[in-house]
Design an enzyme around this catalytic site. Sequence first.
Site, PDB file in Angstrom:
ATOM      1  N   GLY A  34       0.833  -1.382   0.044  1.00 20.39           N
ATOM      2  CA  GLY A  34      -0.100  -0.192   0.099  1.00 20.39           C
ATOM      3  C   GLY A  34       0.917   1.206  -0.101  1.00 20.39           C
ATOM      4  O   GLY A  34       0.532   2.299   0.411  1.00 20.39           O
ATOM      5  N   ASN A  81       1.377   3.057  -2.561  1.00 20.95           N
ATOM      6  CA  ASN A  81       0.711   4.112  -3.313  1.00 20.95           C
ATOM      7  C   ASN A  81      -0.421   4.647  -2.689  1.00 20.95           C
ATOM      8  O   ASN A  81      -0.693   5.781  -2.938  1.00 20.95           O
ATOM      9  CB  ASN A  81       0.200   3.382  -4.723  1.00 20.95           C
ATOM     10  CG  ASN A  81       1.472   3.506  -5.767  1.00 20.95           C
ATOM     11  OD1 ASN A  81       1.422   4.450  -6.416  1.00 20.95           O
ATOM     12  ND2 ASN A  81       2.036   2.355  -6.082  1.00 20.95           N
ATOM     13  N   MET A 100      -4.190  -6.793  -6.795  1.00 18.81           N
ATOM     14  CA  MET A 100      -3.890  -7.652  -7.708  1.00 18.81           C
ATOM     15  C   MET A 100      -4.711  -8.669  -7.948  1.00 18.81           C
ATOM     16  O   MET A 100      -4.678  -9.996  -7.835  1.00 18.81           O
ATOM     17  CB  MET A 100      -2.532  -8.493  -7.075  1.00 18.81           C
ATOM     18  CG  MET A 100      -1.383  -7.236  -6.476  1.00 18.81           C
ATOM     19  SD  MET A 100      -0.956  -6.149  -8.024  1.00 18.81           S
ATOM     20  CE  MET A 100       0.065  -7.250  -8.958  1.00 18.81           C
ATOM     21  N   ILE A 141      -8.144  -9.446 -10.919  1.00 20.78           N
ATOM     22  CA  ILE A 141      -8.754  -8.637 -11.980  1.00 20.78           C
ATOM     23  C   ILE A 141     -10.324  -8.552 -11.457  1.00 20.78           C
ATOM     24  O   ILE A 141     -11.092  -9.439 -10.984  1.00 20.78           O
ATOM     25  CB  ILE A 141      -8.679  -9.893 -13.483  1.00 20.78           C
ATOM     26  CG1 ILE A 141      -7.328  -9.810 -13.453  1.00 20.78           C
ATOM     27  CG2 ILE A 141      -9.604  -9.478 -14.176  1.00 20.78           C
ATOM     28  CD1 ILE A 141      -6.924 -10.973 -14.358  1.00 20.78           C
ATOM     29  N   LEU A 142     -10.819  -7.489 -11.991  1.00 20.83           N
ATOM     30  CA  LEU A 142     -12.525  -7.138 -11.584  1.00 20.83           C
ATOM     31  C   LEU A 142     -13.150  -7.459 -12.791  1.00 20.83           C
ATOM     32  O   LEU A 142     -12.614  -7.581 -14.190  1.00 20.83           O
ATOM     33  CB  LEU A 142     -12.437  -5.578 -11.733  1.00 20.83           C
ATOM     34  CG  LEU A 142     -11.704  -4.891 -10.237  1.00 20.83           C
ATOM     35  CD1 LEU A 142     -11.519  -3.580 -10.347  1.00 20.83           C
ATOM     36  CD2 LEU A 142     -12.429  -5.436  -8.997  1.00 20.83           C
ATOM     37  N   ASN A 182      -6.096   2.541 -12.469  1.00 14.44           N
ATOM     38  CA  ASN A 182      -5.154   1.588 -12.172  1.00 14.44           C
ATOM     39  C   ASN A 182      -3.829   2.051 -12.239  1.00 14.44           C
ATOM     40  O   ASN A 182      -3.601   3.007 -13.274  1.00 14.44           O
ATOM     41  CB  ASN A 182      -5.332   0.299 -12.929  1.00 14.44           C
ATOM     42  CG  ASN A 182      -4.204  -0.902 -12.468  1.00 14.44           C
ATOM     43  OD1 ASN A 182      -4.043  -0.796 -11.157  1.00 14.44           O
ATOM     44  ND2 ASN A 182      -3.725  -1.493 -13.290  1.00 14.44           N
ATOM     45  N   HIS A 195       0.267   1.012 -13.131  1.00 19.15           N
ATOM     46  CA  HIS A 195       0.798  -0.177 -13.674  1.00 19.15           C
ATOM     47  C   HIS A 195       2.085   0.155 -13.892  1.00 19.15           C
ATOM     48  O   HIS A 195       2.642   1.084 -14.322  1.00 19.15           O
ATOM     49  CB  HIS A 195       0.131  -0.651 -15.013  1.00 19.15           C
ATOM     50  CG  HIS A 195       0.870  -2.025 -15.628  1.00 19.15           C
ATOM     51  ND1 HIS A 195       0.518  -3.002 -14.832  1.00 19.15           N
ATOM     52  CD2 HIS A 195       1.490  -2.102 -16.802  1.00 19.15           C
ATOM     53  CE1 HIS A 195       1.053  -3.976 -15.816  1.00 19.15           C
ATOM     54  NE2 HIS A 195       1.560  -3.582 -16.892  1.00 19.15           N
TER      55      HIS A 195
HETATM   56  C1  GAR Z   1       3.068  -1.150  -7.620  1.00 19.00           C
HETATM   57  O1  GAR Z   1       4.385  -1.205  -8.221  1.00 19.00           O
HETATM   58  C2  GAR Z   1       1.877  -1.046  -8.697  1.00 19.00           C
HETATM   59  O2  GAR Z   1       2.158  -0.461  -9.889  1.00 19.00           O
HETATM   60  C3  GAR Z   1       1.731  -2.419  -9.023  1.00 19.00           C
HETATM   61  O3  GAR Z   1       1.849  -3.241  -7.736  1.00 19.00           O
HETATM   62  C4  GAR Z   1       2.870  -2.404  -6.770  1.00 19.00           C
HETATM   63  C5  GAR Z   1       2.101  -2.170  -5.503  1.00 19.00           C
HETATM   64  O4  GAR Z   1       2.961  -1.541  -4.403  1.00 19.00           O
HETATM   65  N1  GAR Z   1       0.660  -2.935  -9.767  1.00 19.00           N
HETATM   66  C6  GAR Z   1       0.584  -3.629 -10.524  1.00 19.00           C
HETATM   67  O5  GAR Z   1       1.421  -4.467 -10.772  1.00 19.00           O
HETATM   68  C7  GAR Z   1      -0.735  -3.982 -11.135  1.00 19.00           C
HETATM   69  N2  GAR Z   1      -0.566  -4.605 -12.476  1.00 19.00           N
HETATM   70  P1  GAR Z   1       2.122  -1.039  -3.268  1.00 19.00           P
HETATM   71  O6  GAR Z   1       1.323  -1.964  -2.575  1.00 19.00           O
HETATM   72  O7  GAR Z   1       3.507  -0.486  -2.459  1.00 19.00           O
HETATM   73  O8  GAR Z   1       1.404   0.344  -3.760  1.00 19.00           O
END
Ligand code: GAR
Length: 208
Positions: free
Chosen positions: A18, A20, A96, A98-99, A118, A120
């Site tokens: 989390g 982000n 992580m 898919i909706l 989202n 990525h």
């Molecule tokens: C992030 O790097 C995000 O871009 C990626 O998961 C990580 C989550 O980090 N998302 C994907 O790969 C989606 N396809 P966080 O939990 O520290 O925010």
Amino acid sequence: MTPKSPILRLAVFVSGSGSNLQSILDACAQADFPAEVACVFCNRSDAYGLARARDAGVASLVVDDRDFPSRRAHEEVLLKGLADRPVDLVVLAGYMRILTPLFLQAFRRADGRSGVINIHPADTRDYQGAHGYEYALGIKPHGLNRLEKTKITVHWVDDGVDTGPIIAQADVPVLPEDDLRALKARGLEIEHQLYPEVIRDIAMGRYD
Ligand code: GAR
């Protein structure tokens, strides 16, 4: 520019660390930021993102997907849990899972466009799914070439996997000495800047 509506109410979806989510919580804590985190949803009861929500005093909802036989069964419970929470935009932040169209339909905007975004860690035109930083390093999924840079992508979510219209991108160079840890750390710093910027722009009506 003034915000289109008083404030954009976000439901932020996480599955793990989390970081982000934290960048979004920090942005929303600024007095002039035109959005607020109305709730955090998590599909893993042991995710650290839940502690971040708690520390910020934000309500969270946990429905662990491992307790359900299908995506649909999981989403039906999730949708019930969100039903009485006013949400303008669903923000996937390391969610992580898919909706399905069932969920996406429930959060469509009035004009029929997606109400879910989202982030990525790769250019979604080149690479979709998990392990975007590993892809940039040529580690996964099939030992492809190491890239010279990756492109963090924020996009609207459609029925496909990372196929929705791109909203914004930011380059992250892949340096010769980078291992996964170093690239991820540098990439996440960029993610943490880009995602709040996009949310602010959406709240200001830039994408209407
Ligand atoms: C992030 O790097 C995000 O871009 C990626 O998961 C990580 C989550 O980090 N998302 C994907 O790969 C989606 N396809 P966080 O939990 O520290 O925010």
